[in-house]
Write a protein that holds these residues in place. Structure first.
Motif, PDB file in Angstrom:
ATOM      1  N   ALA A  29      16.573  72.095 -14.915  1.00 22.19           N
ATOM      2  CA  ALA A  29      16.570  73.415 -15.551  1.00 22.19           C
ATOM      3  C   ALA A  29      17.391  73.335 -16.830  1.00 22.19           C
ATOM      4  N   PHE A  30      16.897  73.972 -17.878  1.00 23.26           N
ATOM      5  CA  PHE A  30      17.571  73.990 -19.172  1.00 23.26           C
ATOM      6  C   PHE A  30      17.748  75.438 -19.602  1.00 23.26           C
ATOM      7  N   GLY A  31      18.894  75.763 -20.154  1.00 23.30           N
ATOM      8  CA  GLY A  31      19.150  77.123 -20.616  1.00 23.30           C
ATOM      9  C   GLY A  31      19.569  78.016 -19.473  1.00 23.30           C
ATOM     10  N   ARG A  32      19.548  79.324 -19.769  1.00 24.87           N
ATOM     11  CA  ARG A  32      19.908  80.304 -18.745  1.00 24.87           C
ATOM     12  C   ARG A  32      19.325  81.656 -19.094  1.00 24.87           C
ATOM     13  N   GLY A  33      19.329  82.533 -18.122  1.00 24.98           N
ATOM     14  CA  GLY A  33      18.798  83.878 -18.337  1.00 24.98           C
ATOM     15  C   GLY A  33      17.359  83.856 -18.792  1.00 24.98           C
ATOM     16  N   ASP A  34      17.051  84.692 -19.800  1.00 26.07           N
ATOM     17  CA  ASP A  34      15.685  84.754 -20.327  1.00 26.07           C
ATOM     18  C   ASP A  34      15.276  83.460 -21.025  1.00 26.07           C
ATOM     19  N   GLY A  35      16.235  82.618 -21.370  1.00 29.25           N
ATOM     20  CA  GLY A  35      15.936  81.351 -22.035  1.00 29.25           C
ATOM     21  C   GLY A  35      15.806  80.178 -21.076  1.00 29.25           C
ATOM     22  N   LEU A  36      15.759  80.458 -19.769  1.00 31.15           N
ATOM     23  CA  LEU A  36      15.675  79.400 -18.765  1.00 31.15           C
ATOM     24  C   LEU A  36      14.309  78.718 -18.813  1.00 31.15           C
ATOM     25  N   LEU A  37      14.325  77.404 -18.831  1.00 27.72           N
ATOM     26  CA  LEU A  37      13.097  76.613 -18.793  1.00 27.72           C
ATOM     27  C   LEU A  37      13.278  75.534 -17.732  1.00 27.72           C
ATOM     28  N   VAL A  38      12.343  75.435 -16.807  1.00 25.59           N
ATOM     29  CA  VAL A  38      12.364  74.418 -15.760  1.00 25.59           C
ATOM     30  C   VAL A  38      11.271  73.408 -16.076  1.00 25.59           C
ATOM     31  N   ILE A  39      11.652  72.136 -16.124  1.00 29.99           N
ATOM     32  CA  ILE A  39      10.692  71.065 -16.393  1.00 29.99           C
ATOM     33  C   ILE A  39      10.634  70.185 -15.153  1.00 29.99           C
ATOM     34  N   GLU A  40       9.417  69.984 -14.651  1.00 30.30           N
ATOM     35  CA  GLU A  40       9.204  69.181 -13.447  1.00 30.30           C
ATOM     36  C   GLU A  40       8.696  67.784 -13.798  1.00 30.30           C
ATOM     37  N   ASP A  41       8.863  66.875 -12.855  1.00 30.57           N
ATOM     38  CA  ASP A  41       8.316  65.511 -12.938  1.00 30.57           C
ATOM     39  C   ASP A  41       8.851  64.711 -14.124  1.00 30.57           C
TER      40      ASP A  41
END
Length: 76
Positions: free
Chosen positions: A21-33
Motif C-alpha cells: 500500500a502506498f499513500g494514505r486516506g484518499d490518496g491510498l493506492l494498493v498494488i498487487e503482485d
C-alpha cells in the motif's frame, strides 16, 4: 529473472509476489503482485530498480483500476 543473487551475502535469491500500500486516506493506492527479491540465506528483501520505476509510473497515473476493499485503522 530466473536466478538472482543477494547483494548482501551473495546467496541465492528467489522472487516472491507481494502486495504493498502506498499513500494514505484518499490518496491510498494498493498494488498487487509486485516482484520482491528475497535472499534464501540471509532473508534480505529488495525490489529491482526496474520494478521501482514501474511502481512510480503506476503511482503517477491519473486513472487506476478501482475495486472495493476493506480498510481498518489501528487504534491502540
Amino acid at each position: 529473472m530466473n536466478e538472482a543473487f543477494c547483494p548482501v551475502c551473495g546467496g541465492p535469491a528467489e522472487i516472491k509476489r507481494v502486495t504493498k500500500a502506498f499513500g494514505r486516506g484518499d490518496g491510498l493506492l494498493v498494488i498487487e503482485d509486485i516482484p520482491l527479491i528475497v535472499c534464501r540465506n540471509c532473508h534480505e528483501q529488495y525490489f529491482a530498480a526496474k520494478t521501482l520505476r514501474e511502481i512510480e509510473q503506476l503511482r503517477e497515473r491519473q486513472q487506476h483500476h478501482a475495486r472495493m476493499i476493506q480498510v481498518e485503522r489501528f487504534a491502540a
